[in-house]
Design an enzyme around this catalytic site. Structure first.
Site, PDB file in Angstrom:
ATOM      1  CE  LYS A 138       8.266  -0.089  -3.503  1.00  0.00           C
ATOM      2  NZ  LYS A 138       9.054  -0.075  -4.736  1.00  0.00           N
ATOM      3  N   GLY A 139       8.054   4.022   1.933  1.00  0.00           N
ATOM      4  CA  GLY A 139       8.696   5.217   2.475  1.00  0.00           C
ATOM      5  C   GLY A 139      10.179   5.141   2.186  1.00  0.00           C
ATOM      6  CB  ALA A 140      12.992   7.339   3.189  1.00  0.00           C
ATOM      7  CG  PHE A 141      14.648   4.651   6.168  1.00  0.00           C
ATOM      8  CD1 PHE A 141      15.929   4.449   5.673  1.00  0.00           C
ATOM      9  CD2 PHE A 141      14.288   5.909   6.626  1.00  0.00           C
ATOM     10  CE1 PHE A 141      16.838   5.488   5.644  1.00  0.00           C
ATOM     11  CE2 PHE A 141      15.201   6.947   6.597  1.00  0.00           C
ATOM     12  CZ  PHE A 141      16.489   6.749   6.104  1.00  0.00           C
ATOM     13  CB  SER A 142       8.980   1.751   6.051  1.00  0.00           C
ATOM     14  OG  SER A 142       8.288   2.888   5.589  1.00  0.00           O
ATOM     15  NE  ARG A 143      10.409  -3.306   1.099  1.00  0.00           N
ATOM     16  CZ  ARG A 143      11.042  -4.457   0.853  1.00  0.00           C
ATOM     17  NH1 ARG A 143      10.692  -5.194  -0.179  1.00  0.00           N
ATOM     18  NH2 ARG A 143      12.004  -4.876   1.641  1.00  0.00           N
ATOM     19  CB  ILE A 188      -1.037   0.019   1.171  1.00  0.00           C
ATOM     20  CG1 ILE A 188      -0.353  -0.191   2.522  1.00  0.00           C
ATOM     21  CG2 ILE A 188      -2.131  -0.999   0.936  1.00  0.00           C
ATOM     22  CD1 ILE A 188      -1.305  -0.056   3.712  1.00  0.00           C
ATOM     23  CG  ASP A 229       6.512  14.978   9.274  1.00  0.00           C
ATOM     24  OD1 ASP A 229       6.327  16.077   8.699  1.00  0.00           O
ATOM     25  OD2 ASP A 229       6.812  13.934   8.674  1.00  0.00           O
ATOM     26  CE  LYS A 288       7.092   3.167   9.398  1.00  0.00           C
ATOM     27  NZ  LYS A 288       6.846   4.431  10.106  1.00  0.00           N
TER      28      LYS A 288
HETATM   29  N1  9ZP Z   1      -2.183   2.996  -1.673  1.00  0.00           N
HETATM   30  C1  9ZP Z   1      -1.926   2.938  -3.063  1.00  0.00           C
HETATM   31  C2  9ZP Z   1      -0.558   2.906  -3.494  1.00  0.00           C
HETATM   32  C3  9ZP Z   1      -1.413   1.673  -3.586  1.00  0.00           C
HETATM   33  C4  9ZP Z   1      -3.339   2.574  -1.193  1.00  0.00           C
HETATM   34  O1  9ZP Z   1      -4.201   2.146  -1.928  1.00  0.00           O
HETATM   35  C5  9ZP Z   1      -3.538   2.626   0.273  1.00  0.00           C
HETATM   36  C6  9ZP Z   1      -4.670   2.049   0.786  1.00  0.00           C
HETATM   37  C7  9ZP Z   1      -4.864   2.060   2.161  1.00  0.00           C
HETATM   38  O2  9ZP Z   1      -5.954   1.509   2.706  1.00  0.00           O
HETATM   39  C8  9ZP Z   1      -6.923   1.028   1.818  1.00  0.00           C
HETATM   40  C9  9ZP Z   1      -3.969   2.611   3.032  1.00  0.00           C
HETATM   41  C10 9ZP Z   1      -2.865   3.200   2.516  1.00  0.00           C
HETATM   42  C11 9ZP Z   1      -2.644   3.217   1.122  1.00  0.00           C
HETATM   43  N2  9ZP Z   1      -4.259   2.531   4.394  1.00  0.00           N
HETATM   44  C12 9ZP Z   1      -3.449   2.766   5.447  1.00  0.00           C
HETATM   45  N3  9ZP Z   1      -2.210   3.258   5.265  1.00  0.00           N
HETATM   46  C13 9ZP Z   1      -1.405   3.497   6.295  1.00  0.00           C
HETATM   47  C14 9ZP Z   1      -1.877   3.278   7.591  1.00  0.00           C
HETATM   48  C15 9ZP Z   1      -3.156   2.768   7.765  1.00  0.00           C
HETATM   49  N4  9ZP Z   1      -3.919   2.503   6.688  1.00  0.00           N
HETATM   50  N5  9ZP Z   1      -1.053   3.601   8.666  1.00  0.00           N
HETATM   51  C16 9ZP Z   1      -1.144   3.282   9.981  1.00  0.00           C
HETATM   52  N6  9ZP Z   1      -0.105   3.830  10.577  1.00  0.00           N
HETATM   53  N7  9ZP Z   1       0.703   4.477   9.720  1.00  0.00           N
HETATM   54  C17 9ZP Z   1       0.057   4.476   8.465  1.00  0.00           C
HETATM   55  C18 9ZP Z   1       0.830   4.129   7.212  1.00  0.00           C
HETATM   56  C19 9ZP Z   1       1.814   2.996   7.364  1.00  0.00           C
HETATM   57  C20 9ZP Z   1       1.266   1.641   7.578  1.00  0.00           C
HETATM   58  N8  9ZP Z   1      -0.123   3.959   6.090  1.00  0.00           N
HETATM   59  C21 9ZP Z   1       0.264   4.333   4.738  1.00  0.00           C
HETATM   60  C22 9ZP Z   1       1.254   5.413   4.585  1.00  0.00           C
HETATM   61  C23 9ZP Z   1       1.838   5.208   3.242  1.00  0.00           C
HETATM   62  C24 9ZP Z   1       1.530   3.820   2.823  1.00  0.00           C
HETATM   63  C25 9ZP Z   1       0.742   3.191   3.918  1.00  0.00           C
END
Ligand code: 9ZP
Length: 437
Positions: free
Chosen positions: A36-41, A34, A153, A57
């Protein structure tokens, strides 16, 4: 190419399709990537025994063979800080484990992604939505600040939305505890978005620096653009230090005043989180209790239960008549197709609302019609009708309150300045007319 060779070249060890937490014995199935970050997927993750869904994460361990090195200790600090937090407006931390290659963090899954996605689709949000989101953000941030944690941030892409449209502050990778002086001098690694003047001037980050970021965010969601843009960087830093930003002239006076308070160059002059919700922007405007999911891509229309919807429609039309007489529509047209319930009653105030579709005057003299879309709803369950009506009256009273002197919409027609409600409204029962005043 052999998979092992591929990851050594790309410098990223692969993440297994199934993961086992050695502590709990639980087995998880990795879903789609869903982000990608600088250090994470990040992946969607499902617990094989409960079907519970998480956002995963994955951070490679620092050290040889881990690819782009994650600063040592950073992920451990993030885990230590985040795992102790529990609040409905902070992304929940559900656990963590590690193997030879990675640290895995199980986080609350937010199926409606982030406010950054919403703003990308919408360009700007309405003031009631901004009040709704800010109320959640202030609540989460107040919790962090009470624990002497500064986020450092805050930005739209760190505000996640669950399926019920509840907002959650996430990504605490740059968060830190403030010292006894209320400041944090820990070096900021990464690229925080909304740098406050005191951070630009290297005076450290305090809770008030997060409040500054809230001001930038409020500006951005209401205008569609950040208040300070980098061109060139030195000029942007000077503008930040001076609190100089393009005046958002088309916003309501209350919104402009609150932005100015939040973006005060002196941190001590910014409102505290407790005072923020007492600001006129919040107390003089309608705040929905929830938002419909379609508001992720189109402006919401807020609902008022019947029978008030029909009444409000009439009141709205009477006010429109006052606004710019003579109005070309007749009482017959004014009662409109919504009467029989075939089309929703609407007293829209932004987007494609009554002020655009039915009224000859696009600027309407009351806050209600500039701040919120209202539509009547079919009555709820019998027992709750009275309660709903009472709540609706209270909300309408707030909306109908005329703004402060000279405080109408910036673009209002001179004939459309806020006016108090008339004492007697033709065709409106006196008791209800009184309740509305
Ligand atoms: N991204 C498109 C590139 C494919 C998505 O479709 C997508 C969908 C999501 O839910 C349906 C989603 C993120 C991207 N949801 C989500 N992202 C989180 C998150 C919770 N839910 N987090 C909880 N804590 N931190 C955040 C974080 C890391 C897990 N994220 C996103 C930040 C960037 C990618 C994931």
């Amino acid at each position: 190419m052999e998979p092992g060779l591929r990851w050594r070249r790309s410098c990223r060890p692969p993440v297994s399709a199934f993961l086992r937490d050695p502590g709990s014995g639980r087995v998880y199935k990795r879903g789609k990537l869903i982000g990608k970050g600088a250090f994470s997927r990040c992946y969607k993750l499902t617990d094989m025994s409960t079907s519970a869904v998480f956002a995963l994460k994955v951070v490679p361990h620092g050290g040889a063979g881990a690819g782009r090195l994650h600063p040592r200790g950073k992920v451990e600090r993030e885990v230590a800080l985040h795992s102790r937090l529990r609040h409905r407006n902070i992304v929940a931390f559900h656990g963590h484990f590690a193997d030879r290659d990675h640290v895995y963090m199980l986080l609350e899954y937010c199926s409606r992604q982030s406010l950054a996605h919403v703003l990308e689709a919408r360009q700007t949000l309405t003031e009631p939505e901004v009040r709704y989101y800010m109320r959640g953000l202030v609540s989460g941030l107040r919790y962090l600040h009470q624990l002497r944690i500064v986020h450092r941030d805050l930005k739209l892409s760190n505000f996640f939305l669950n399926k019920n449209m509840e907002v959650k502050i996430g990504d605490l990778g740059l968060a830190a505890r403030v010292g006894p002086g209320g400041r944090c001098h820990r070096v900021l690694c990464g690229t925080p978005n909304f740098l406050a003047p005191e951070v630009v001037s290297r005076n450290g980050h305090s809770c008030q620096s997060d409040i500054w970021a809230l001001g930038c965010i409020m500006y951005m969601v209401l205008t569609g653009a950040p208040p300070f843009v980098a061109a060139p960087l030195s000029e942007m830093y000077q503008n930040i230090r001076d609190g100089r930003y393009p005046e958002p002239a088309h916003l309501s006076p209350n919104a402009r005043r609150l932005i100015a308070r939040l973006l005060a160059p002196n941190p001590a002059e910014r409102p505290s989180l407790d005072h923020l919700l007492q600001d006129d922007f919040f107390t003089q405007g309608f705040t929905p209790d929830r938002l419909p999911p379609h508001s992720c891509h189109s402006p919401p229309i807020f609902a008022i239960p019947q029978p008030l919807g029909r009444l409000f429609r009439k009141v709205g039309q009477l006010l429109l008549n006052q606004c710019r007489p003579p109005c070309p529509f007749t009482p017959d047209e004014a009662s409109g197709p919504g009467e029989d319930g075939s089309e929703p009653d609407s007293m829209g105030c932004s987007g494609t609302s009554v002020s655009e579709r039915e009224a000859p005057c696009p600027e309407v003299p009351i806050n209600l019609l500039t701040q919120v879309n209202l539509r009547s709803d079919p009555a709820g369950p019998e027992g709750s009708l009275r309660q709903e009506v009472e709540v609706a009256i209270r909300k309408l009273q707030l909306c109908l309150k005329p703004g402060p002197p000279g405080g109408g919409p910036a673009h209002a027609h001179p004939a459309c300045q806020p006016q108090p409600m008339p004492v007697a409204l033709p065709g409106v029962p006196v008791s209800l007319a009184a309740a509305l005043q």
